[in-house]
Design a protein around this motif. Structure first.
Motif, PDB file in Angstrom:
ATOM      1  N   TYR A  43      48.592  25.074  49.389  1.00  0.00           N
ATOM      2  CA  TYR A  43      47.599  26.159  48.552  1.00  0.00           C
ATOM      3  C   TYR A  43      45.425  25.897  48.904  1.00  0.00           C
ATOM      4  N   LEU A  44      45.649  26.669  50.090  1.00  0.00           N
ATOM      5  CA  LEU A  44      44.293  26.497  50.600  1.00  0.00           C
ATOM      6  C   LEU A  44      43.112  26.678  50.266  1.00  0.00           C
ATOM      7  N   ILE A  45      43.617  27.462  48.079  1.00  0.00           N
ATOM      8  CA  ILE A  45      42.467  28.550  48.465  1.00  0.00           C
ATOM      9  C   ILE A  45      41.888  27.058  47.099  1.00  0.00           C
ATOM     10  N   SER A  46      41.577  26.285  46.792  1.00  0.00           N
ATOM     11  CA  SER A  46      41.648  25.043  46.233  1.00  0.00           C
ATOM     12  C   SER A  46      40.665  24.402  47.391  1.00  0.00           C
ATOM     13  N   GLN A  47      41.333  24.239  48.739  1.00  0.00           N
ATOM     14  CA  GLN A  47      40.847  23.191  49.350  1.00  0.00           C
ATOM     15  C   GLN A  47      40.440  23.776  50.900  1.00  0.00           C
ATOM     16  N   ASP A  48      39.474  23.143  51.136  1.00  0.00           N
ATOM     17  CA  ASP A  48      38.777  23.322  52.477  1.00  0.00           C
ATOM     18  C   ASP A  48      39.265  22.309  53.602  1.00  0.00           C
ATOM     19  N   TYR A  49      40.628  22.661  54.307  1.00  0.00           N
ATOM     20  CA  TYR A  49      41.400  22.560  55.095  1.00  0.00           C
ATOM     21  C   TYR A  49      41.319  23.471  56.456  1.00  0.00           C
ATOM     22  N   VAL A  78      49.270  29.257  51.663  1.00  0.00           N
ATOM     23  CA  VAL A  78      48.361  30.295  50.837  1.00  0.00           C
ATOM     24  C   VAL A  78      47.223  29.963  50.729  1.00  0.00           C
ATOM     25  N   ALA A  79      46.622  30.790  51.812  1.00  0.00           N
ATOM     26  CA  ALA A  79      44.449  31.100  51.585  1.00  0.00           C
ATOM     27  C   ALA A  79      43.901  32.453  50.945  1.00  0.00           C
ATOM     28  N   ALA A  80      42.741  32.102  51.843  1.00  0.00           N
ATOM     29  CA  ALA A  80      41.265  33.562  50.778  1.00  0.00           C
ATOM     30  C   ALA A  80      42.062  34.829  51.306  1.00  0.00           C
ATOM     31  N   PRO A  81      41.992  35.467  51.057  1.00  0.00           N
ATOM     32  CA  PRO A  81      42.260  37.136  51.953  1.00  0.00           C
ATOM     33  C   PRO A  81      41.508  37.247  51.993  1.00  0.00           C
ATOM     34  N   HIS A  82      41.747  38.271  53.364  1.00  0.00           N
ATOM     35  CA  HIS A  82      40.288  38.729  54.702  1.00  0.00           C
ATOM     36  C   HIS A  82      40.691  39.745  54.046  1.00  0.00           C
ATOM     37  N   THR A  83      40.518  40.069  53.164  1.00  0.00           N
ATOM     38  CA  THR A  83      40.226  41.667  53.590  1.00  0.00           C
ATOM     39  C   THR A  83      40.472  41.699  51.218  1.00  0.00           C
ATOM     40  N   GLN A  96      41.319  43.746  49.120  1.00  0.00           N
ATOM     41  CA  GLN A  96      42.013  44.645  48.376  1.00  0.00           C
ATOM     42  C   GLN A  96      43.298  44.144  48.285  1.00  0.00           C
ATOM     43  N   PHE A  97      43.170  42.060  48.867  1.00  0.00           N
ATOM     44  CA  PHE A  97      44.772  42.049  48.807  1.00  0.00           C
ATOM     45  C   PHE A  97      43.834  40.249  47.825  1.00  0.00           C
ATOM     46  N   ASP A  98      44.665  39.591  47.099  1.00  0.00           N
ATOM     47  CA  ASP A  98      45.351  38.263  45.831  1.00  0.00           C
ATOM     48  C   ASP A  98      44.915  37.008  47.215  1.00  0.00           C
ATOM     49  N   PHE A  99      45.362  37.326  47.810  1.00  0.00           N
ATOM     50  CA  PHE A  99      45.591  36.452  49.058  1.00  0.00           C
ATOM     51  C   PHE A  99      46.213  36.279  50.535  1.00  0.00           C
ATOM     52  N   HIS A 100      46.247  35.342  51.237  1.00  0.00           N
ATOM     53  CA  HIS A 100      46.752  35.785  52.475  1.00  0.00           C
ATOM     54  C   HIS A 100      47.501  34.394  52.998  1.00  0.00           C
ATOM     55  N   TYR A 101      49.089  34.764  53.190  1.00  0.00           N
ATOM     56  CA  TYR A 101      50.090  33.459  53.372  1.00  0.00           C
ATOM     57  C   TYR A 101      50.478  33.356  54.905  1.00  0.00           C
TER      58      TYR A 101
END
Length: 81
Positions: A19-25, A50-55, A57-62
């Motif tokens: 889960y990369l949303i809460s980790q800077d890696y 699982v990372a932050a979304p690019h746009t 309108q999405f919840d995440f990017h995987y």
């Protein structure tokens, strides 16, 4: 730096989720190969990141990568609801 992940098993396969949303890696292919090693790493075949979304309108990017560090081929686009 520590990388936090969850290792799971399903249908006889081991995989990890990062889960990369809460980790800077930034996960590179060499990192995936090192982590996938059964004796020196976590021992898995696919890794799902699982990372932050690019746009917005999405919840995440995987992304799904194989133990060799290559990215899994995308077979189809998910429908929008």
């Amino acid at each position: 730096m520590q990388l936090h992940f969850t290792k799971m098993h399903g249908a006889g396969n081991a995989f990890i989720v990062i889960y990369l949303i809460s980790q800077d890696y930034k996960l590179c292919p060499q990192d995936v190969r090192r982590l996938a090693d059964l004796h020196l790493g976590a021992g898995f075949d696919p890794v799902l990141t699982v990372a932050a979304p690019h746009t917005p309108q999405f919840d995440f990017h995987y992304r799904i990568s194989h133990a060799a560090g290559t990215q899994a081929r995308r077979l189809c686009n998910a429908p929008r609801f």
